[in-house]
Design a protein around this motif. Sequence first.
Motif, PDB file in Angstrom:
ATOM      1  N   ALA A 278      58.096  25.061  19.242  1.00  0.00           N
ATOM      2  CA  ALA A 278      57.043  25.439  20.189  1.00  0.00           C
ATOM      3  C   ALA A 278      56.247  26.579  19.585  1.00  0.00           C
ATOM      4  CB  ALA A 278      57.633  25.844  21.537  1.00  0.00           C
ATOM      5  N   LEU A 279      55.072  26.804  20.157  1.00  0.00           N
ATOM      6  CA  LEU A 279      54.259  27.968  19.810  1.00  0.00           C
ATOM      7  C   LEU A 279      54.289  28.915  21.003  1.00  0.00           C
ATOM      8  CD1 LEU A 279      51.141  26.181  18.268  1.00  0.00           C
ATOM      9  CD2 LEU A 279      53.054  27.205  17.030  1.00  0.00           C
ATOM     10  N   HIS A 280      54.655  30.149  20.738  1.00  0.00           N
ATOM     11  CA  HIS A 280      54.696  31.155  21.803  1.00  0.00           C
ATOM     12  C   HIS A 280      53.601  32.181  21.554  1.00  0.00           C
ATOM     13  CE1 HIS A 280      56.752  34.807  23.809  1.00  0.00           C
ATOM     14  NE2 HIS A 280      56.114  34.108  24.728  1.00  0.00           N
ATOM     15  N   TYR A 281      52.734  32.367  22.564  1.00  0.00           N
ATOM     16  CA  TYR A 281      51.640  33.338  22.519  1.00  0.00           C
ATOM     17  C   TYR A 281      52.026  34.475  23.470  1.00  0.00           C
ATOM     18  CZ  TYR A 281      49.108  29.449  20.378  1.00  0.00           C
ATOM     19  OH  TYR A 281      48.720  28.410  19.550  1.00  0.00           O
ATOM     20  N   PRO A 282      52.729  35.487  22.984  1.00  0.00           N
ATOM     21  CA  PRO A 282      53.339  36.479  23.889  1.00  0.00           C
ATOM     22  C   PRO A 282      52.353  37.382  24.601  1.00  0.00           C
ATOM     23  CG  PRO A 282      53.621  37.141  21.602  1.00  0.00           C
ATOM     24  CD  PRO A 282      53.060  35.753  21.571  1.00  0.00           C
ATOM     25  N   ASP A 283      51.131  37.511  24.115  1.00  0.00           N
ATOM     26  CA  ASP A 283      50.193  38.484  24.680  1.00  0.00           C
ATOM     27  C   ASP A 283      49.309  37.912  25.785  1.00  0.00           C
ATOM     28  OD1 ASP A 283      51.146  40.441  22.941  1.00  0.00           O
ATOM     29  OD2 ASP A 283      49.743  39.859  21.359  1.00  0.00           O
ATOM     30  N   GLU A 284      49.538  36.668  26.192  1.00  0.00           N
ATOM     31  CA  GLU A 284      48.677  36.062  27.201  1.00  0.00           C
ATOM     32  C   GLU A 284      49.270  36.214  28.600  1.00  0.00           C
ATOM     33  OE1 GLU A 284      46.047  33.031  24.628  1.00  0.00           O
ATOM     34  OE2 GLU A 284      47.780  32.112  25.613  1.00  0.00           O
ATOM     35  N   ALA A 285      48.464  35.902  29.601  1.00  0.00           N
ATOM     36  CA  ALA A 285      48.851  36.143  30.990  1.00  0.00           C
ATOM     37  C   ALA A 285      48.357  35.001  31.873  1.00  0.00           C
ATOM     38  CB  ALA A 285      48.280  37.475  31.468  1.00  0.00           C
TER      39      ALA A 285
END
Length: 320
Positions: free
Chosen positions: A125-132
């Motif tokens: 998977a791709l994790h984009y930690p800075d999004e909301a």
Amino acid sequence: MITILGAGVAGLCAATALAERGMSLRVVDSGAEGAGASWLAGGMLAPLVEAESAPAEVAQLGASAADWWAARVPGVARRGTLVVAPPRDRAEFDRFAARTTGHERIGPERIAALEPDLAGRFATALHYPDEAHLDPRIALSALAEGLRRRGVHIRYDTQTDPDRAEIDCRGLAARDALPGLRAVRGEMLLLRCPEVTLSRPVRLLHPRFPVYVVPRGNGLYMVGATMVETDKPGPITLRSAMELMGAAFALHPAFAEAAIVETGSGLRPAWPDNVPRVCEAGGRLHLNGLYRHGFLTAPALAEQLADQLALAPQEAAFAR
């Protein structure tokens, strides 16, 4: 007093930005409260993920959206975005990764740690930690309440002559002054599935359009959204419903037992280049063309509009 036409995300963000600068205004909408495309949105504040297909300007406008919303409405969740794909779409997954930044590629153990209910379902998977993300209905209601506390009157089910307004945020209804706008239909489902627990938006790569499942809390999930180039309104189509349901099932088979709480469709305004903007036409300012990025881009555009109005008296004074 400034009159703003439209009480969707564009109009309420514009009104908030102006009211915070001390301007006297009112908001008028021809529709009912809780209606319109904004009410059906996903509420993802995901500029990095959207950069895969959106123009660069969209990501730039949305860079500070999470901070703007968190300062004004409750429930902004900063838990990032997860992008997954079935094995047959591995090439699409790799292409998506190559076209975006700000992500980490994670394996099964990390996926299970982030979303236990997806354990064993995806190899990567791709994790984009800075999004909301946020709940659009809670956010719109909170903006409206904040405006009322500032003494701003919001009138629904009210027709107003556009020529008597200074700011137009009516979306497609403004095509009388903005003929370049086109309609892009979006459709969604609201499902109740307490058997599945997700804490962040999950985007499942799909051959035709990006499908996302967004948690709303209490076992509710919004599943969206199609992108159909049409002016035709009306209820969700069978094809779209099947595709959205199929995507939810592909994400987790427990969604097969989900209750369909709501279906919806709306026509979203877009410019030919899909870049939303503030422009002047017909003697008034327009904030329009938000396409599928309303909650992501409306705050920055509202601040641009407010800055433009604040400078107008100074420019007039210099002209004299």
